[in-house]
Scaffold this active site. Structure first.
Site, PDB file in Angstrom:
ATOM      1  N   GLY A   1      -1.327   6.101  -0.771  1.00  0.00           N
ATOM      2  CA  GLY A   1      -0.269   7.089  -1.722  1.00  0.00           C
ATOM      3  C   GLY A   1      -0.890   7.493  -2.553  1.00  0.00           C
TER       4      GLY A   1
ATOM      5  N   GLU B   1      -3.465   5.208   8.603  1.00  0.00           N
ATOM      6  CA  GLU B   1      -2.956   4.144   8.354  1.00  0.00           C
ATOM      7  C   GLU B   1      -3.090   3.092   9.426  1.00  0.00           C
ATOM      8  OE1 GLU B   1      -1.413   6.405   5.170  1.00  0.00           O
ATOM      9  OE2 GLU B   1      -1.504   6.547   6.532  1.00  0.00           O
TER      10      GLU B   1
ATOM     11  N   ASP C   1       2.975   6.619   5.720  1.00  0.00           N
ATOM     12  CA  ASP C   1       4.377   6.091   5.024  1.00  0.00           C
ATOM     13  C   ASP C   1       4.225   7.628   3.365  1.00  0.00           C
ATOM     14  OD1 ASP C   1       2.532   5.041   2.985  1.00  0.00           O
ATOM     15  OD2 ASP C   1       3.346   3.312   2.451  1.00  0.00           O
TER      16      ASP C   1
END
Length: 345
Positions: A116, A139, A147
């Protein structure tokens, strides 16, 4: 200065300044932080007195080590999938807003930047790497997938660096990050306060950063590039592993690292890297929301967070446990359309 404690905002001269403010949690990004940053960016976008946005972070260890995984784990284990998905729906919309932001968006990154944290920095126009810069997308090690726009930015790294980052979770330090385009400038950490002061003035952002930037040396990954490009160009995860097993060191070490990751996550990640170059940025974000909508209802993400973050036994039990048991159909299912797709305003 205005505050929600977790994230601080300040107008100083020509700059809108953002400060990620959870140093004890390595500035992990919460849902509240996502919403507050999106709202403030919209305000500053329409404010002619703000000519640039600067993102900083509290503490010396991390710019941001990722998202608030424990909160998302708890929601998923309680079966509150839709509430968890609202976080990603808002986070991905924020990533797109940063990508399309009409004013200079400067991230001053000194420390760990992962997950993030990458999402609130790499899509901006300028990414400044300090001495403690460490970039990674880890991840696949927690049963998730790269992502926050990784489907877009990883394939746009030189050669096969994107596949290498996605499948091994190896880190890039400052010099390698600038060479790869992850960062745009290299500035010594000691000069960050002076640079921030300069960014609050009226000197053009490009000119100011050029004046502060240090020459970039060849980083350790540069020597590995020919082998990375050769091994990670293979069509499947299994073929990449076979090439690594037969390669010169450190190739077998990369293979061993990959074998510790979630098999399904590895195959999804490679599919992202291969498909991303053919999609627009917004299409990449929509694809990621399709993937996360399936992952959040699966098993591996919760097992990965348990093993790495909660119990810390680092002994995840992946399902399926082997690459051979991950079918093409199961990978494709993660990319299939949704009844309620991600909407990017």
């Amino acid at each position: 200065m205005t505050s929600s404690a977790e994230i601080l905002f300040e107008r100083r001269g020509a700059a809108g300044i953002v400060r990620l403010n959870r140093p004890a949690a390595l500035n992990a990004v919460t849902h509240g932080m996502v919403r507050a940053l999106r709202a403030r960016l919209e305000d500053w976008r329409d404010d002619p007195a703000v000519t640039r946005v600067v993102v900083t972070a509290a503490g010396e260890r991390a710019f941001s080590a990722g998202g608030d995984l424990r909160r998302l784990y708890d929601l998923g284990r309680a079966g509150q999938y839709e509430e968890a998905l609202e976080f990603w729906r808002d986070e991905y919309a924020l990533n797109a807003a940063i990508k399309h932001y009409p004013k200079p968006y400067v991230a001053l990154i000194d420390g760990i930047v992962m997950g993030g944290g990458v999402g609130v920095s790499i899509h901006g126009s300028h990414r400044v790497a300090g001495d403690r810069f460490h970039f990674a997308m880890p991840e696949v090690g927690i049963g998730f997938f790269p992502d926050v726009g990784a489907t877009w930015f990883l394939p746009h790294l030189p050669g096969e660096l994107g596949a290498w980052c996605a499948l091994t979770a190896e880190r890039l330090r400052a010099d390698d990050a600038v060479a790869a385009g992850v960062a745009t400038h290299r500035v010594r950490s000691a000069r960050f306060p002076e640079l921030l002061d300069g960014l609050c003035g009226t000197v053009a952002v490009d000119a100011l950063l050029a004046a502060f930037a240090e020459p970039v040396s060849a980083g350790p990954v540069s020597a590995l590039r020919p082998a990375i490009d050769r091994h990670f160009a293979a069509a499947t995860v299994e073929d990449i592993l076979a090439r690594l097993d037969a390669g010169e060191p450190p190739a077998p070490t990369f293979a061993a690292t990959m074998r510790s990751k979630a098999p399904l996550s590895l195959k999804i990640a490679l599919a992202q890297v291969r498909r991303g170059p053919h999609w627009s940025f917004d299409d990449c974000m929509r694809a990621e929301f399709r993937i996360v909508s399936r992952v959040v209802r699966g098993l591996d993400f919760y097992e990965g967070v348990r093993a790495v973050i909660i119990d810390k036994d680092n002994a995840p039990r992946w399902r399926p446990p082997s690459l051979a048991e991950v079918t093409d159909a199961e990978v494709e299912r993660h990319f299939a359309p949704l009844a309620r797709e991600l909407i990017l305003a």
